[in-house]
Design a protein around this motif. Structure first.
Motif, PDB file in Angstrom:
ATOM      1  N   MET A   1       0.854  -1.187   0.000  1.00 19.13           N
ATOM      2  CA  MET A   1       0.000   0.000   0.000  1.00 19.13           C
ATOM      3  C   MET A   1       0.890   1.237   0.000  1.00 19.13           C
ATOM      4  O   MET A   1       1.519   1.575   0.995  1.00 19.13           O
ATOM      5  CB  MET A   1      -0.919  -0.012   1.220  1.00 19.13           C
ATOM      6  CG  MET A   1      -1.888  -1.180   1.247  1.00 19.13           C
ATOM      7  SD  MET A   1      -2.949  -1.174   2.717  1.00 19.13           S
ATOM      8  CE  MET A   1      -3.784   0.396   2.530  1.00 19.13           C
ATOM      9  N   ASN A   2       0.918   1.925  -1.141  1.00 23.50           N
ATOM     10  CA  ASN A   2       1.902   2.980  -1.355  1.00 23.50           C
ATOM     11  C   ASN A   2       1.340   4.372  -1.123  1.00 23.50           C
ATOM     12  O   ASN A   2       1.889   5.355  -1.614  1.00 23.50           O
ATOM     13  CB  ASN A   2       2.444   2.887  -2.793  1.00 23.50           C
ATOM     14  CG  ASN A   2       3.778   3.582  -2.943  1.00 23.50           C
ATOM     15  OD1 ASN A   2       4.549   3.679  -1.983  1.00 23.50           O
ATOM     16  ND2 ASN A   2       4.068   4.070  -4.134  1.00 23.50           N
ATOM     17  N   GLN A   3       0.259   4.495  -0.386  1.00 19.12           N
ATOM     18  CA  GLN A   3      -0.354   5.798  -0.176  1.00 19.12           C
ATOM     19  C   GLN A   3      -0.185   6.317   1.248  1.00 19.12           C
ATOM     20  O   GLN A   3      -0.819   7.304   1.608  1.00 19.12           O
ATOM     21  CB  GLN A   3      -1.855   5.726  -0.510  1.00 19.12           C
ATOM     22  CG  GLN A   3      -2.159   5.253  -1.913  1.00 19.12           C
ATOM     23  CD  GLN A   3      -1.580   6.174  -2.972  1.00 19.12           C
ATOM     24  OE1 GLN A   3      -1.542   7.393  -2.798  1.00 19.12           O
ATOM     25  NE2 GLN A   3      -1.117   5.605  -4.073  1.00 19.12           N
ATOM     26  N   GLY A   4       0.612   5.680   2.050  1.00 19.92           N
ATOM     27  CA  GLY A   4       0.774   6.105   3.431  1.00 19.92           C
ATOM     28  C   GLY A   4       1.942   7.048   3.609  1.00 19.92           C
ATOM     29  O   GLY A   4       2.497   7.620   2.652  1.00 19.92           O
TER      30      GLY A   4
ATOM     31  N   LEU B   1       6.813  15.559   2.708  1.00 18.49           N
ATOM     32  CA  LEU B   1       6.041  16.703   2.236  1.00 18.49           C
ATOM     33  C   LEU B   1       5.150  17.276   3.333  1.00 18.49           C
ATOM     34  O   LEU B   1       5.074  18.501   3.516  1.00 18.49           O
ATOM     35  CB  LEU B   1       5.199  16.289   1.019  1.00 18.49           C
ATOM     36  CG  LEU B   1       4.342  17.401   0.402  1.00 18.49           C
ATOM     37  CD1 LEU B   1       5.227  18.534  -0.088  1.00 18.49           C
ATOM     38  CD2 LEU B   1       3.503  16.849  -0.742  1.00 18.49           C
ATOM     39  N   PHE B   2       4.462  16.420   4.072  1.00 17.73           N
ATOM     40  CA  PHE B   2       3.567  16.888   5.128  1.00 17.73           C
ATOM     41  C   PHE B   2       4.329  17.701   6.174  1.00 17.73           C
ATOM     42  O   PHE B   2       3.893  18.788   6.592  1.00 17.73           O
ATOM     43  CB  PHE B   2       2.879  15.687   5.772  1.00 17.73           C
ATOM     44  CG  PHE B   2       2.084  16.033   7.003  1.00 17.73           C
ATOM     45  CD1 PHE B   2       0.829  16.593   6.909  1.00 17.73           C
ATOM     46  CD2 PHE B   2       2.622  15.811   8.272  1.00 17.73           C
ATOM     47  CE1 PHE B   2       0.101  16.923   8.044  1.00 17.73           C
ATOM     48  CE2 PHE B   2       1.903  16.126   9.409  1.00 17.73           C
ATOM     49  CZ  PHE B   2       0.642  16.690   9.302  1.00 17.73           C
ATOM     50  N   TYR B   3       5.465  17.196   6.600  1.00 12.70           N
ATOM     51  CA  TYR B   3       6.237  17.884   7.638  1.00 12.70           C
ATOM     52  C   TYR B   3       6.909  19.140   7.087  1.00 12.70           C
ATOM     53  O   TYR B   3       7.068  20.123   7.812  1.00 12.70           O
ATOM     54  CB  TYR B   3       7.279  16.926   8.214  1.00 12.70           C
ATOM     55  CG  TYR B   3       6.670  15.716   8.853  1.00 12.70           C
ATOM     56  CD1 TYR B   3       6.178  15.763  10.151  1.00 12.70           C
ATOM     57  CD2 TYR B   3       6.556  14.518   8.158  1.00 12.70           C
ATOM     58  CE1 TYR B   3       5.599  14.645  10.732  1.00 12.70           C
ATOM     59  CE2 TYR B   3       5.980  13.393   8.734  1.00 12.70           C
ATOM     60  CZ  TYR B   3       5.505  13.474  10.017  1.00 12.70           C
ATOM     61  OH  TYR B   3       4.935  12.366  10.595  1.00 12.70           O
ATOM     62  N   ALA B   4       7.297  19.111   5.814  1.00 16.57           N
ATOM     63  CA  ALA B   4       7.902  20.304   5.227  1.00 16.57           C
ATOM     64  C   ALA B   4       6.899  21.445   5.143  1.00 16.57           C
ATOM     65  O   ALA B   4       7.244  22.617   5.376  1.00 16.57           O
ATOM     66  CB  ALA B   4       8.460  19.976   3.840  1.00 16.57           C
ATOM     67  N   VAL B   5       5.645  21.124   4.828  1.00 12.52           N
ATOM     68  CA  VAL B   5       4.622  22.163   4.709  1.00 12.52           C
ATOM     69  C   VAL B   5       4.181  22.670   6.075  1.00 12.52           C
ATOM     70  O   VAL B   5       3.989  23.877   6.273  1.00 12.52           O
ATOM     71  CB  VAL B   5       3.417  21.618   3.907  1.00 12.52           C
ATOM     72  CG1 VAL B   5       2.256  22.600   3.935  1.00 12.52           C
ATOM     73  CG2 VAL B   5       3.835  21.340   2.473  1.00 12.52           C
ATOM     74  N   ASN B   6       4.050  21.772   7.042  1.00 13.65           N
ATOM     75  CA  ASN B   6       3.493  22.156   8.339  1.00 13.65           C
ATOM     76  C   ASN B   6       4.538  22.547   9.373  1.00 13.65           C
ATOM     77  O   ASN B   6       4.188  23.170  10.383  1.00 13.65           O
ATOM     78  CB  ASN B   6       2.660  21.005   8.902  1.00 13.65           C
ATOM     79  CG  ASN B   6       1.409  20.741   8.091  1.00 13.65           C
ATOM     80  OD1 ASN B   6       0.393  21.377   8.273  1.00 13.65           O
ATOM     81  ND2 ASN B   6       1.499  19.792   7.167  1.00 13.65           N
TER      82      ASN B   6
END
Length: 484
Positions: free
Chosen positions: A209-212, A249-254
């Motif tokens: 599952m490659n969406q996590g 990406l999530f941590y870079a944005v937030n």
């Protein structure tokens, strides 16, 4: 005597009668089985005299080789604080059971049969890194080929201990191992091998599952032989190294972008005039905002007792830079603050700042030399010349009387008029001294303002270079770790 003979004959004939009864029943059962379903007849044939508590080999010197295979289905969670990795895998076992073989022609050409797992011998293959009870679904059956190959397929939710390195968070790559080994049998009894080629196991992402949050880079394999000196036995081990990488990406944005924006606003704040009090309040507001930001993101950052992630160091250094920027602003504002008791700029400071540092920074400012305070007599002369009525003579009544008397001029004015003129001259002199003092204070304030402006630009450029060097270093390190 006859009673004894009868008992003896009964004892001799009873086993014969019992054997005939068993043979009759066995023949009836065989006839029934011969006419029953082929799957049932085959299962009864295989499990009739099967002993599941004994390793299924005819020669005890021959080891049982267990071929295993692992396919990673999902990365469920990564607990950095407790150093625990939870994965969901598809696990497959293959081994040869010499007591589960048959001729397909005798059983309606059946080549494969599913039988209960509890009815046959199953190897005691476990994962050494297990730290929690399995939460996997129970698969009660295995497949058996007519050659005796047993296929045991089952999904596993694996909760294992893993040494997680979070220094590069959120650009970290983790390498966790799953060690499959027999808990009791040595390598002379149970050996472990890899069912597929290592290259196929490494690149198999067909069911992942490659969406996590985590990306599977590959599964590496390695065979080891572990020897225990105390028990004098060696055990076969097959290690699967699950290599995963976090998506940043999530941590870079937030996390990173808000911090970068606050640092940019701090740099822009240097363009506020240093002699205004708005810069200090602006810097304090930024510092408070950054503190609130750190409180909000503290739950997002991984916490371990082993080490501190680099992003936490980054936030601490950014906070320190904001504090340094505030201290620099307070220093410059204090330097250029206007006050009546401020001393003139020292000559060494004027030479160092307004000449040397200005040339070094290529500011191109035209320096104005400080005009020394004029003497009282020169100022009086200038003021009286501007009035055009020889006030120096008016300022000396005795000389005025002598001059008028020697020239046979008209009689001097009354004494009250002379006192009025003298008072007027004193008022004019006081006004002149006040204006001179004010101009001197303004000139000193302008000199300090020029010194403060030059120092502010110098410290701003040093601060900007420090921020740029720090940012380039972090970006370079994270890029190297991300693409390594």
């Amino acid at each position: 005597m006859s009673l004894w003979l009868q008992q003896a004959l009964l004892a001799l004939l009873l086993p014969t009668f019992l054997a005939q009864g068993e043979a009759r029943e066995r023949g009836t059962a065989q006839a029934h089985n011969f006419n029953g379903p082929a799957l049932q007849r085959l299962a009864d044939h295989l499990l009739a005299d099967y002993r599941k508590g004994v390793r299924p080999v005819r020669d005890w010197r021959k080891p049982t080789t267990i071929s295993i295979d692992v396919i990673v289905y999902a990365i469920l969670s990564v607990d950095e604080k407790n150093q625990v990795l939870t994965t969901y895998i598809w696990y497959r076992q293959f081994w040869a059971d010499e007591f589960l073989q048959w001729n397909p022609e005798d059983f309606d050409n059946i080549t494969k049969l599913s039988i209960p797992t509890d009815s046959i011998w199953v190897p005691d293959i476990l994962i050494n890194e297990f730290v929690d009870v399995e939460k996997s679904p129970s698969i009660p059956y295995v497949y058996v080929q007519h050659q005796g190959e047993v296929q045991n397929y089952k999904p596993l939710q694996v909760v294992t201990a893993c040494s997680l390195d979070i220094y590069n968070f959120p650009f970290d790559v983790q390498n966790c191992s799953l060690t499959f080994t027999s808990w009791l049998h040595t390598i002379q009894d149970v050996n472990i091998s890899l069912w597929r080629l290592p290259e196929k196991v490494k690149s198999d992402k067909s069911v992942f599952m490659n969406q996590g949050e985590w990306e599977l880079l590959g599964v590496l394999t390695k065979f080891l032989e572990f020897c225990d000196r105390e028990s004098r036995g060696c055990y076969a081990e097959m290690k699967f190294y699950v290599v995963i990488r976090r998506r940043p990406l999530f941590y870079a944005v937030n996390l990173l972008l808000p911090s970068i924006f606050l640092m940019i606003m701090d740099i822009v704040g240097f363009y506020l005039p240093p002699d205004s009090g708005e810069r200090v309040s602006f810097k304090i507001t930024l510092l408070l905002g950054y503190s609130v930001f750190l409180i909000i993101v503290s739950d997002t950052l991984p916490a371990t007792a082993i080490g501190t992630p680099l992003i936490s160091v980054y936030f601490v250094v950014c906070m320190a830079l904001l504090v340094i920027s505030l201290v620099e602003t307070i220093f410059i504002v204090r330097l250029v603050h206007k006050q009546d008791l401020q001393q003139p700029v020292p000559l060494w400071l004027r030479h160092l700042v307004l000449e040397r540092i200005t040339q070094l920074l290529c500011l191109g400012e035209q320096l104005t030399s400080h005009r020394p305070p004029a003497t009282l007599q020169a100022t009086k002369t200038d003021d009286c010349s501007a009035m055009g009525n020889h006030c120096s003579h008016l300022g000396a009544p005795q000389d005025l009387e002598k001059t008028t008397r020697g020239r046979s001029s008209p009689p001097p004015p009354p004494r009250e008029a002379s006192l009025a003129v003298r008072g007027l001259l004193q008022e004019l002199s006081s006004i002149r001294h006040f204006l001179e003092k004010r101009d001197e204070i303004r000139e000193v304030a302008r000199d300090w303002l020029r010194v403060g402006s030059v120092l502010d630009k110098l410290l701003f450029r040093i601060y900007l270079l420090a921020v740029l060097a720090y940012s380039i270093t972090l970006v370079t390190l994270w890029s190297i770790w991300h693409y390594s």
